[in-house]
Design a protein around this motif. Sequence first.
Motif, PDB file in Angstrom:
ATOM      1  N   GLY A 253      48.043  46.458  48.413  1.00 26.97           N
ATOM      2  CA  GLY A 253      49.223  47.288  48.546  1.00 26.97           C
ATOM      3  C   GLY A 253      48.929  48.763  48.344  1.00 26.97           C
ATOM      4  O   GLY A 253      47.817  49.161  47.978  1.00 26.97           O
ATOM      5  N   SER A 254      49.935  49.595  48.621  1.00 23.84           N
ATOM      6  CA  SER A 254      49.807  51.022  48.378  1.00 23.84           C
ATOM      7  C   SER A 254      49.718  51.286  46.883  1.00 23.84           C
ATOM      8  O   SER A 254      50.335  50.588  46.071  1.00 23.84           O
ATOM      9  N   VAL A 255      48.943  52.310  46.531  1.00 25.61           N
ATOM     10  CA  VAL A 255      48.729  52.647  45.127  1.00 25.61           C
ATOM     11  C   VAL A 255      48.941  54.150  44.959  1.00 25.61           C
ATOM     12  O   VAL A 255      48.576  54.942  45.833  1.00 25.61           O
ATOM     13  N   VAL A 256      49.537  54.547  43.852  1.00 29.21           N
ATOM     14  CA  VAL A 256      49.677  55.948  43.496  1.00 29.21           C
ATOM     15  C   VAL A 256      48.944  56.180  42.186  1.00 29.21           C
ATOM     16  O   VAL A 256      49.205  55.501  41.193  1.00 29.21           O
ATOM     17  N   ILE A 257      48.001  57.116  42.186  1.00 29.46           N
ATOM     18  CA  ILE A 257      47.191  57.382  40.992  1.00 29.46           C
ATOM     19  C   ILE A 257      47.153  58.887  40.720  1.00 29.46           C
ATOM     20  O   ILE A 257      47.357  59.705  41.613  1.00 29.46           O
ATOM     21  N   ASN A 258      46.883  59.229  39.478  1.00 27.93           N
ATOM     22  CA  ASN A 258      46.730  60.633  39.086  1.00 27.93           C
ATOM     23  C   ASN A 258      45.270  61.037  38.964  1.00 27.93           C
ATOM     24  O   ASN A 258      44.961  62.229  39.019  1.00 27.93           O
ATOM     25  N   ARG A 259      44.393  60.050  38.799  1.00 30.43           N
ATOM     26  CA  ARG A 259      42.973  60.335  38.614  1.00 30.43           C
ATOM     27  C   ARG A 259      42.163  59.462  39.557  1.00 30.43           C
ATOM     28  O   ARG A 259      42.335  58.247  39.608  1.00 30.43           O
ATOM     29  N   LEU A 260      41.277  60.072  40.319  1.00 33.72           N
ATOM     30  CA  LEU A 260      40.492  59.351  41.311  1.00 33.72           C
ATOM     31  C   LEU A 260      39.431  58.474  40.647  1.00 33.72           C
ATOM     32  O   LEU A 260      38.812  58.869  39.655  1.00 33.72           O
ATOM     33  N   SER A 261      39.245  57.299  41.224  1.00 34.13           N
ATOM     34  CA  SER A 261      38.199  56.372  40.790  1.00 34.13           C
ATOM     35  C   SER A 261      37.926  55.409  41.941  1.00 34.13           C
ATOM     36  O   SER A 261      38.627  55.408  42.954  1.00 34.13           O
TER      37      SER A 261
ATOM     38  N   LEU B  53      47.124  67.211  52.427  1.00 32.17           N
ATOM     39  CA  LEU B  53      45.739  66.792  52.651  1.00 32.17           C
ATOM     40  C   LEU B  53      45.690  65.284  52.852  1.00 32.17           C
ATOM     41  O   LEU B  53      46.261  64.525  52.062  1.00 32.17           O
ATOM     42  N   GLU B  54      45.002  64.862  53.918  1.00 32.48           N
ATOM     43  CA  GLU B  54      44.792  63.434  54.176  1.00 32.48           C
ATOM     44  C   GLU B  54      43.300  63.191  54.370  1.00 32.48           C
ATOM     45  O   GLU B  54      42.639  63.908  55.128  1.00 32.48           O
ATOM     46  N   ILE B  55      42.786  62.184  53.667  1.00 31.28           N
ATOM     47  CA  ILE B  55      41.365  61.865  53.737  1.00 31.28           C
ATOM     48  C   ILE B  55      41.221  60.368  54.019  1.00 31.28           C
ATOM     49  O   ILE B  55      41.726  59.538  53.261  1.00 31.28           O
ATOM     50  N   GLU B  56      40.551  60.035  55.119  1.00 31.70           N
ATOM     51  CA  GLU B  56      40.275  58.639  55.461  1.00 31.70           C
ATOM     52  C   GLU B  56      38.851  58.314  55.015  1.00 31.70           C
ATOM     53  O   GLU B  56      37.889  58.840  55.581  1.00 31.70           O
ATOM     54  N   VAL B  57      38.738  57.465  54.010  1.00 35.93           N
ATOM     55  CA  VAL B  57      37.439  57.142  53.427  1.00 35.93           C
ATOM     56  C   VAL B  57      37.037  55.717  53.809  1.00 35.93           C
ATOM     57  O   VAL B  57      37.827  54.781  53.641  1.00 35.93           O
ATOM     58  N   THR B  58      35.827  55.586  54.324  1.00 35.13           N
ATOM     59  CA  THR B  58      35.299  54.278  54.735  1.00 35.13           C
ATOM     60  C   THR B  58      34.103  53.923  53.873  1.00 35.13           C
ATOM     61  O   THR B  58      33.198  54.749  53.680  1.00 35.13           O
ATOM     62  N   ASN B  59      34.095  52.698  53.355  1.00 42.98           N
ATOM     63  CA  ASN B  59      32.983  52.259  52.500  1.00 42.98           C
ATOM     64  C   ASN B  59      32.013  51.393  53.289  1.00 42.98           C
ATOM     65  O   ASN B  59      32.091  51.288  54.519  1.00 42.98           O
ATOM     66  N   LEU B  60      31.071  50.758  52.583  1.00 48.29           N
ATOM     67  CA  LEU B  60      30.118  49.854  53.214  1.00 48.29           C
ATOM     68  C   LEU B  60      30.679  48.433  53.242  1.00 48.29           C
ATOM     69  O   LEU B  60      31.764  48.164  52.712  1.00 48.29           O
ATOM     70  N   SER B  61      29.926  47.513  53.817  1.00 47.42           N
ATOM     71  CA  SER B  61      30.410  46.131  53.961  1.00 47.42           C
ATOM     72  C   SER B  61      29.981  45.223  52.818  1.00 47.42           C
ATOM     73  O   SER B  61      30.277  44.024  52.834  1.00 47.42           O
TER      74      SER B  61
ATOM     75  N   ILE C 241      47.368  56.085  48.020  1.00 46.70           N
ATOM     76  CA  ILE C 241      46.287  55.403  48.733  1.00 46.70           C
ATOM     77  C   ILE C 241      46.860  54.197  49.466  1.00 46.70           C
ATOM     78  O   ILE C 241      47.539  53.352  48.869  1.00 46.70           O
ATOM     79  N   ASP C 242      46.588  54.121  50.775  1.00 44.50           N
ATOM     80  CA  ASP C 242      47.002  52.985  51.597  1.00 44.50           C
ATOM     81  C   ASP C 242      45.769  52.302  52.170  1.00 44.50           C
ATOM     82  O   ASP C 242      44.762  52.954  52.478  1.00 44.50           O
ATOM     83  N   PHE C 243      45.871  50.984  52.338  1.00 47.56           N
ATOM     84  CA  PHE C 243      44.794  50.191  52.917  1.00 47.56           C
ATOM     85  C   PHE C 243      45.327  49.509  54.173  1.00 47.56           C
ATOM     86  O   PHE C 243      45.748  48.344  54.145  1.00 47.56           O
ATOM     87  N   PRO C 244      45.327  50.205  55.307  1.00 47.37           N
ATOM     88  CA  PRO C 244      45.998  49.683  56.507  1.00 47.37           C
ATOM     89  C   PRO C 244      45.332  48.462  57.122  1.00 47.37           C
ATOM     90  O   PRO C 244      45.996  47.689  57.817  1.00 47.37           O
ATOM     91  N   ASP C 245      44.033  48.280  56.898  1.00 43.14           N
ATOM     92  CA  ASP C 245      43.318  47.174  57.541  1.00 43.14           C
ATOM     93  C   ASP C 245      42.864  46.122  56.541  1.00 43.14           C
ATOM     94  O   ASP C 245      41.854  45.454  56.757  1.00 43.14           O
ATOM     95  N   ALA C 246      43.599  45.977  55.453  1.00 46.53           N
ATOM     96  CA  ALA C 246      43.150  45.084  54.378  1.00 46.53           C
ATOM     97  C   ALA C 246      43.472  43.633  54.702  1.00 46.53           C
ATOM     98  O   ALA C 246      44.444  43.061  54.206  1.00 46.53           O
ATOM     99  N   THR C 247      42.663  43.024  55.542  1.00 44.90           N
ATOM    100  CA  THR C 247      42.789  41.605  55.851  1.00 44.90           C
ATOM    101  C   THR C 247      41.421  40.963  55.648  1.00 44.90           C
ATOM    102  O   THR C 247      40.395  41.607  55.909  1.00 44.90           O
TER     103      THR C 247
ATOM    104  N   TYR D 249      43.866  58.368  51.884  1.00 44.00           N
ATOM    105  CA  TYR D 249      44.267  59.114  50.690  1.00 44.00           C
ATOM    106  C   TYR D 249      45.142  60.285  51.118  1.00 44.00           C
ATOM    107  O   TYR D 249      44.785  61.039  52.025  1.00 44.00           O
ATOM    108  N   ARG D 250      46.273  60.480  50.423  1.00 40.92           N
ATOM    109  CA  ARG D 250      47.177  61.582  50.742  1.00 40.92           C
ATOM    110  C   ARG D 250      47.605  62.282  49.457  1.00 40.92           C
ATOM    111  O   ARG D 250      47.865  61.626  48.442  1.00 40.92           O
ATOM    112  N   ILE D 251      47.702  63.610  49.543  1.00 44.24           N
ATOM    113  CA  ILE D 251      48.160  64.384  48.394  1.00 44.24           C
ATOM    114  C   ILE D 251      48.784  65.682  48.899  1.00 44.24           C
ATOM    115  O   ILE D 251      48.359  66.238  49.918  1.00 44.24           O
TER     116      ILE D 251
END
Length: 243
Positions: free
Chosen positions: A99-107, A181-189, A88-94, A125-127
């Motif tokens: 930082g980038s995170v690697v996980i085995n279980r989604l949350s 597989l790449e998934i770009e997920v956007t949340n609310l504000s 998981i990368d957060f390219p616009d985290a300002t 998200y990439r896998i």
Amino acid sequence: RFYYVVNHSSDSVDESVKLGVECSHVIMMDPLTGREGLAKVSPEDGVRISIKPGSSLILKTTDRQPDLPPWKHFEPGREYPLQGKWKIDFPDATPYPVGSVVINRLSSWTTLEKEAQAYSGTAHYRIEFDNPDPKTVSWLLKLGDVRESARVTVNGRYVGCAWANPFELHIGPLKPGKNHLEIEVTNLSANRLRELELSGKEWKTFHNINMVNMKYRKFDATQWQPVPSGLLGPVLLQGGAHE
């Protein structure tokens, strides 16, 4: 005549329905994807409608022969959990770098690190995964719990955006062996507003109206809890065929 069909129940529906008018043909349309086709009409049983919870369809009756292919229903087969390491990368985290995170279980990404609780934006998200059944040529990607929208790319090919229930996309065939597989997920504000309130920064720049909550009291987001964000899953691959 137009019919707008919505499944507000918690169960999938697959049955034939008689319409209120006689017609020679029925055009079936999916408003989420734009897919359309000619439904099979039976004088005795009516029109077959296969619709999942939260989904909708539009039916159009006509006595003219439409120039459309037959509507194909997805006949589901075996499900396969998508397992492996998610990056998981957060390219616009300002202004709160994550930082980038690697996980085995989604949350929810709000549980990954403190800085991620304030992040409102898009995470990548990439896998990599193996094709679970090379003989299957039609796959349904089931994303599970998505907060709030997801743009999906499979092996470099964009396949669509899932922004409403049931958060599923038909992705077609997979390659033999490894797939990406790449998934770009956007949340609310909401989480960003919460952080601004907690830090005491002034962000309300309205000059002709007061900012109030739903009860017309002073707006205060400091009491909010972090809103779940990202891809919560579980993510499944379901083989099947369009018939």
